[in-house]
Every structure is written in C-alpha cells, then in structure tokens.
Design a protein around this motif. Structure first.
Motif, PDB file in Angstrom:
ATOM      1  N   VAL A  28       0.842  -1.190   0.071  1.00 32.00           N
ATOM      2  CA  VAL A  28       0.065   0.028  -0.006  1.00 32.00           C
ATOM      3  C   VAL A  28       0.952   1.371   0.237  1.00 32.00           C
ATOM      4  CG1 VAL A  28      -1.693   1.219   1.231  1.00 32.00           C
ATOM      5  CG2 VAL A  28      -1.768  -1.225   1.154  1.00 32.00           C
ATOM      6  N   VAL A  29       0.899   2.055  -1.229  1.00 30.55           N
ATOM      7  CA  VAL A  29       1.495   3.063  -1.118  1.00 30.55           C
ATOM      8  C   VAL A  29       0.706   4.423  -0.840  1.00 30.55           C
ATOM      9  CG1 VAL A  29       3.129   4.590  -2.656  1.00 30.55           C
ATOM     10  CG2 VAL A  29       3.149   2.119  -2.998  1.00 30.55           C
ATOM     11  N   VAL A  30       0.844   5.353   0.103  1.00 29.34           N
ATOM     12  CA  VAL A  30       0.318   6.349   0.417  1.00 29.34           C
ATOM     13  C   VAL A  30       0.731   7.673  -0.237  1.00 29.34           C
ATOM     14  CG1 VAL A  30      -0.551   7.889   2.175  1.00 29.34           C
ATOM     15  CG2 VAL A  30      -0.371   5.333   2.472  1.00 29.34           C
ATOM     16  N   GLY A  31       0.080   8.116  -1.285  1.00 30.47           N
ATOM     17  CA  GLY A  31       0.293   9.356  -2.104  1.00 30.47           C
ATOM     18  C   GLY A  31       0.944   9.160  -3.363  1.00 30.47           C
ATOM     19  N   ALA A  32       0.234   9.707  -4.491  1.00 22.19           N
ATOM     20  CA  ALA A  32       0.722   9.166  -5.684  1.00 22.19           C
ATOM     21  C   ALA A  32       1.439  10.488  -6.516  1.00 22.19           C
ATOM     22  CB  ALA A  32      -0.816   9.120  -6.673  1.00 22.19           C
ATOM     23  N   GLY A  33       2.085  11.007  -5.742  1.00 20.62           N
ATOM     24  CA  GLY A  33       2.676  12.453  -6.052  1.00 20.62           C
ATOM     25  C   GLY A  33       4.020  11.948  -6.880  1.00 20.62           C
ATOM     26  N   THR A  34       5.178  12.989  -6.819  1.00 23.51           N
ATOM     27  CA  THR A  34       6.368  12.720  -7.610  1.00 23.51           C
ATOM     28  C   THR A  34       6.834  11.201  -7.032  1.00 23.51           C
ATOM     29  OG1 THR A  34       6.685  15.117  -7.725  1.00 23.51           O
ATOM     30  CG2 THR A  34       8.422  13.896  -8.163  1.00 23.51           C
ATOM     31  N   SER A  35       7.037  11.323  -6.000  1.00 26.78           N
ATOM     32  CA  SER A  35       7.747   9.840  -5.367  1.00 26.78           C
ATOM     33  C   SER A  35       6.945   8.741  -5.412  1.00 26.78           C
ATOM     34  CB  SER A  35       8.308   9.972  -3.973  1.00 26.78           C
ATOM     35  OG  SER A  35       7.196  10.322  -3.147  1.00 26.78           O
ATOM     36  N   LYS A  51       0.504  -7.188  -5.843  1.00 23.89           N
ATOM     37  CA  LYS A  51      -0.564  -6.273  -5.972  1.00 23.89           C
ATOM     38  C   LYS A  51      -0.334  -5.059  -5.452  1.00 23.89           C
ATOM     39  CE  LYS A  51      -4.159  -9.539  -7.211  1.00 23.89           C
ATOM     40  NZ  LYS A  51      -5.544 -10.149  -6.712  1.00 23.89           N
ATOM     41  N   VAL A  52      -0.503  -3.887  -6.089  1.00 28.03           N
ATOM     42  CA  VAL A  52      -0.240  -2.606  -5.497  1.00 28.03           C
ATOM     43  C   VAL A  52      -1.163  -1.588  -5.266  1.00 28.03           C
ATOM     44  CG1 VAL A  52       1.486  -0.544  -5.764  1.00 28.03           C
ATOM     45  CG2 VAL A  52       2.084  -2.785  -6.290  1.00 28.03           C
ATOM     46  N   LEU A  53      -1.641  -1.129  -4.136  1.00 33.46           N
ATOM     47  CA  LEU A  53      -2.729  -0.211  -4.077  1.00 33.46           C
ATOM     48  C   LEU A  53      -1.899   1.243  -3.866  1.00 33.46           C
ATOM     49  CD1 LEU A  53      -5.544   0.789  -3.617  1.00 33.46           C
ATOM     50  CD2 LEU A  53      -5.247   0.305  -1.119  1.00 33.46           C
ATOM     51  N   LEU A  54      -2.412   2.050  -4.641  1.00 35.30           N
ATOM     52  CA  LEU A  54      -1.620   3.555  -4.445  1.00 35.30           C
ATOM     53  C   LEU A  54      -3.056   4.443  -4.155  1.00 35.30           C
ATOM     54  CD1 LEU A  54       0.453   5.710  -4.917  1.00 35.30           C
ATOM     55  CD2 LEU A  54      -0.196   5.570  -7.586  1.00 35.30           C
ATOM     56  N   LEU A  55      -3.044   5.004  -2.964  1.00 34.89           N
ATOM     57  CA  LEU A  55      -3.839   6.041  -2.572  1.00 34.89           C
ATOM     58  C   LEU A  55      -3.417   7.474  -2.850  1.00 34.89           C
ATOM     59  CD1 LEU A  55      -4.614   4.449   0.886  1.00 34.89           C
ATOM     60  CD2 LEU A  55      -5.965   4.185  -1.088  1.00 34.89           C
ATOM     61  N   GLU A  56      -4.400   8.237  -3.286  1.00 35.24           N
ATOM     62  CA  GLU A  56      -4.125   9.792  -3.607  1.00 35.24           C
ATOM     63  C   GLU A  56      -5.093  10.569  -2.924  1.00 35.24           C
ATOM     64  OE1 GLU A  56      -2.857  13.524  -4.517  1.00 35.24           O
ATOM     65  OE2 GLU A  56      -1.705  11.771  -4.341  1.00 35.24           O
ATOM     66  N   ARG A 264      -5.905   8.645   7.084  1.00 35.38           N
ATOM     67  CA  ARG A 264      -6.065   9.104   8.404  1.00 35.38           C
ATOM     68  C   ARG A 264      -4.824   8.537   9.242  1.00 35.38           C
ATOM     69  NH1 ARG A 264     -11.950   9.537  10.018  1.00 35.38           N
ATOM     70  NH2 ARG A 264     -11.294   8.618  11.803  1.00 35.38           N
ATOM     71  N   ARG A 265      -4.470   7.396   9.192  1.00 32.95           N
ATOM     72  CA  ARG A 265      -3.361   6.891   9.748  1.00 32.95           C
ATOM     73  C   ARG A 265      -2.978   5.476   9.451  1.00 32.95           C
ATOM     74  NH1 ARG A 265      -5.243   3.248  14.418  1.00 32.95           N
ATOM     75  NH2 ARG A 265      -7.659   2.885  14.165  1.00 32.95           N
ATOM     76  N   VAL A 266      -1.862   5.200   9.896  1.00 31.72           N
ATOM     77  CA  VAL A 266      -1.075   3.842   9.497  1.00 31.72           C
ATOM     78  C   VAL A 266      -1.489   2.763  10.819  1.00 31.72           C
ATOM     79  CG1 VAL A 266       0.879   2.653   9.229  1.00 31.72           C
ATOM     80  CG2 VAL A 266       0.736   4.926   8.474  1.00 31.72           C
ATOM     81  N   VAL A 297       3.740  -1.212   3.970  1.00 35.28           N
ATOM     82  CA  VAL A 297       3.046   0.364   3.724  1.00 35.28           C
ATOM     83  C   VAL A 297       4.048   1.291   3.676  1.00 35.28           C
ATOM     84  CG1 VAL A 297       1.706   1.992   4.952  1.00 35.28           C
ATOM     85  CG2 VAL A 297       1.023  -0.398   5.287  1.00 35.28           C
ATOM     86  N   ILE A 298       4.022   2.102   2.383  1.00 31.57           N
ATOM     87  CA  ILE A 298       4.998   3.000   2.150  1.00 31.57           C
ATOM     88  C   ILE A 298       4.344   4.350   2.055  1.00 31.57           C
ATOM     89  CG2 ILE A 298       6.711   3.541   0.312  1.00 31.57           C
ATOM     90  CD1 ILE A 298       6.751   0.553  -0.567  1.00 31.57           C
ATOM     91  N   LEU A 299       5.207   5.306   2.906  1.00 27.39           N
ATOM     92  CA  LEU A 299       4.426   6.626   2.941  1.00 27.39           C
ATOM     93  C   LEU A 299       5.258   7.541   2.001  1.00 27.39           C
ATOM     94  CD1 LEU A 299       3.962   7.195   6.699  1.00 27.39           C
ATOM     95  CD2 LEU A 299       2.300   6.608   5.088  1.00 27.39           C
ATOM     96  N   CYS A 300       4.558   8.006   1.014  1.00 26.37           N
ATOM     97  CA  CYS A 300       5.114   8.993   0.031  1.00 26.37           C
ATOM     98  C   CYS A 300       4.108  10.280   0.053  1.00 26.37           C
ATOM     99  CB  CYS A 300       5.247   8.314  -1.406  1.00 26.37           C
ATOM    100  SG  CYS A 300       6.209   6.935  -1.413  1.00 26.37           S
ATOM    101  N   ALA A 301       3.690  10.755   1.166  1.00 23.03           N
ATOM    102  CA  ALA A 301       2.781  11.672   0.925  1.00 23.03           C
ATOM    103  C   ALA A 301       3.142  12.988   0.950  1.00 23.03           C
ATOM    104  CB  ALA A 301       1.786  11.599   2.194  1.00 23.03           C
ATOM    105  N   GLY A 302       4.623  13.112   0.648  1.00 26.93           N
ATOM    106  CA  GLY A 302       5.046  14.527   0.745  1.00 26.93           C
ATOM    107  C   GLY A 302       5.730  15.276   2.132  1.00 26.93           C
ATOM    108  N   THR A 303       6.102  16.287   1.887  1.00 26.78           N
ATOM    109  CA  THR A 303       7.092  16.761   2.849  1.00 26.78           C
ATOM    110  C   THR A 303       6.007  17.225   4.126  1.00 26.78           C
ATOM    111  OG1 THR A 303       8.467  17.924   1.497  1.00 26.78           O
ATOM    112  CG2 THR A 303       8.368  19.006   3.854  1.00 26.78           C
ATOM    113  N   PHE A 304       4.850  17.576   3.999  1.00 24.76           N
ATOM    114  CA  PHE A 304       3.837  18.212   5.149  1.00 24.76           C
ATOM    115  C   PHE A 304       2.893  16.765   5.574  1.00 24.76           C
ATOM    116  CE2 PHE A 304       4.920  21.807   2.379  1.00 24.76           C
ATOM    117  CZ  PHE A 304       5.512  22.338   3.229  1.00 24.76           C
TER     118      PHE A 304
END
Length: 355
Positions: A28-35, A51-56, A264-266, A297-304
């Motif tokens: 599960v990848v959180v954030g479909a931004g640049t990274s 199987k990959v889930l990308l949450l944006e 909301r949370r991991v 679970v991979i967090l790629c939700a950005g700097t903020f």
C-alpha cells in the motif's frame, strides 16, 4: 530452537498469505505524487506478481476538473504556475477553483508572508509546478551521509540513481561527466525560451565578473546557467503521473489507484514483541475504509502530509502526541522537524543588445 524459528517463519507466511487473500494487496503506497507514482510503478516492475494499491488524496491528473484548472486542453501541456496555484490575495484570482492544490501559510512574518503550495493531484507537485529540474546540492548529500547508517546516501552514492531516471535531452549530454543519463523516464531539457544565455556580450560580462558558465545540476555550486526543465523536446510536461502511471500501468490488473482518499493513520500490529505497519485507514467521501498490506506500507505523502500521518498514527515526539491524546507507537523526536526549502528570487532586467 530450530522448531521455534520454523514456527515463527510459518506464522509470518500465514499472516502474509491471509492479508493478501483477504485484502488483495501486497503493498500500500500512500500518496501518488512525484515519489509515490514512481514507487508504485517500480514495485510493479521489480515484483510483477505483487498487488499494489496507490492512494491519492487529490484528483486524478486525467480528471476533467484538473485539466480545466491547468488552463490547457490536455494535462501534460506546460503552463505557468500562476494558472493553477492560488494566491494569498484570492484563490480564484484566475477564475478557477484550486482543487488541484492545497496551500497554507507558515507562522506570521514581519511585513510579509510565506505561502506553501502542494500538489493535490496524481503526480503531485510534478503535475502543477514550474517543471524546473533541480537536484539537491552535493553538500546536502554530504551532510546526510555523515549520519550513521546513512553513509550510502552521499552524492556519489546517489548519482547513479539520478542518472538512471534521467534522459538528458540537451545538445551535448556528455559535456558534464555526471549528466550522461540517457535511458530514464524523466526528460531533462535546457531552457529554450530565447537565446540570451548564448549572447557573447552577456557571457563576457558574466565571466569578467568572476562568474563561470556551468550546468546548474553538476558539482559546481554557483555560476551562470540555463534553467533545466522536466519537459520533453516537443514541449510536454513530464510529471511522474505521465512518466510512470501510463496507460499500461493503469490497466495492469495488479495495480489499483484510488483518488480522493485522505489517509487518516497507519495501522500497526505487534507479533512476538515486534511492531509492524500492516495497513492504513483512509477517508473518502465521508466514509472510512481500512486496507491491509501483506508486505509493506510505504508513505510517500510529501513533506507536510507524511509527518502528519506519522504523528496521527502514534509515531513522533512522545510529549506532543501525549498532549494530543494520541497513543504512542514509537517515540521519534525528529518527525515533523528539520524542514528545508529552497527560496527562489527572480530578478528581471532589460538588455538592449538582445533582439
């Protein structure tokens, strides 16, 4: 002892199989931004059976609302930031709804303000920004590599990865020894708006004042350089959503993209005294959903957003989390601190000798 080890391994495998079968995702990848868009695609490339889930949180870059906000007939045609980015004076100054970005100001400044804007769309900032291709400074990598266990993140350790993702589209891609990437998905092109950079009088003036022409993304700090962009030779924006989430990726049965999903949370589970991230809880259109990952679970939700999610999940400074009433999972004092940015100063001038 060996039986205990075999038992632990067996339980671990059963948990992973259970998660995968019940919820259908390995990652599960959180954030479909640049990274995040890049990570999701690479997971599919390197682990094709996963199987990959990308949450944006934001829109899809193919959404008509986003296309309209970009003020172009299609989302990958470059435009200025002002068309998409709201201003502190009026978010609708340009007659649009800033649905593709979310923005906020920092603590009050003296006679001024600092506005931070983040992409709220698949591709993140790479779908809305000014498309400037700018690597971090070598000195920043040196600082990072001086931290124990992070030695491999020095400039020379990271350089092959910059080369791997780039396709250098400048006229002389091998002029600078560390700008020879020619097989990556990210095109890097010199600014082609005008040719004042090549004017002999301007170059002579710059050199006579002790400033040398350079490539803005090489080892040298300071100098006179053309701006480089993540734009193709035929003038199209090269966001991570376009480069990595192409039609082949989107149609892959092992890949799922969910837009409008605010995490909301991991979620964490403890097994034999060790704590693991096992899934995330996210909100979409007022409903709350839970998804699990059998592997990561991979967090790629950005700097903020990434530190916000970590803190909401119980990972961060213990005193702060205690004040907020958030159960502590891991006391990490650095979460949400040590923010760095790169201020940009634009100076305009007239040059009478340039036609």
């Amino acid at each position: 002892m060996y039986k205990a080890i075999i038992y632990i391994i067996a339980v671990s495998i059963l948990i992973q199989v259970y998660h995968c079968q019940l919820f259908g995702y390995d990652y599960v990848v959180v954030g479909a931004g640049t990274s995040g868009a890049t990570v999701a695609r690479k997971l599919l490339d390197y682990f094709p059976l996963s199987k990959v889930l990308l949450l944006e949180r934001g829109l899809d870059n193919l959404d008509p609302v986003f296309v309209n906000e970009m003020c172009t007939p299609e989302p990958h045609v470059p435009v200025t930031q002002s068309c998409t980015y709201p201003t502190i004076v009026s978010p609708r100054r340009f007659g649009i709804s800033p649905a593709a970005t979310f923005y906020f100001s920092v603590q009050p400044q003296i006679n001024s303000f600092i506005l931070f804007v983040a992409g709220n769309v698949t591709g993140g900032g790479s779908s809305t920004n000014g498309m400037v291709a700018l690597r971090p400074l070598r000195e920043e990598f040196t600082k990072l590599s001086s931290i124990p266990s992070l030695e491999e993140f020095g400039y020379y350790g990271m350089l092959p990865y910059f080369e791997k993702i780039e396709t250098n589209q400048n006229n002389n891609p091998s002029v600078f020894w560390d700008r020879t990437g020619n097989t990556g998905r990210v095109p890097v092109t010199n600014d082609k708006v005008g040719t004042i950079y090549d004017e002999p009088a301007l170059l002579s003036s710059v050199i006579s004042n002790g400033v040398n022409p350079t490539d803005i993304n090489t080892l040298q700090i300071g100098g006179f350089s053309k701006v480089q962009h993540t734009v193709t030779l035929n003038g199209r924006r090269a966001s991570s959503a376009i480069n990595y989430l192409d039609s082949a990726t989107r149609s892959n049965s092992r890949f799922t993209l969910i837009n409008g999903a605010k995490v909301r949370r991991v979620l964490f589970s403890t097994l034999f005294g060790a704590t693991y991230a096992t899934g995330v809880e996210y909100e979409k259109k007022g409903a709350v959903y839970t998804v699990y990952a059998s592997k990561e679970v991979i967090l790629c939700a950005g700097t903020f957003e990434t530190p916000r999610i970590l803190k909401a999940s119980g990972v961060g400074p213990s005193a702060e989390l205690s004040t907020l009433g958030i159960p502590l999972v891991k006391n990490l004092q650095a979460v949400g601190t040590n923010f760095h940015d790169k201020p940009l100063t634009i100076t305009k001038f007239k040059y009478n000798g340039y036609n």
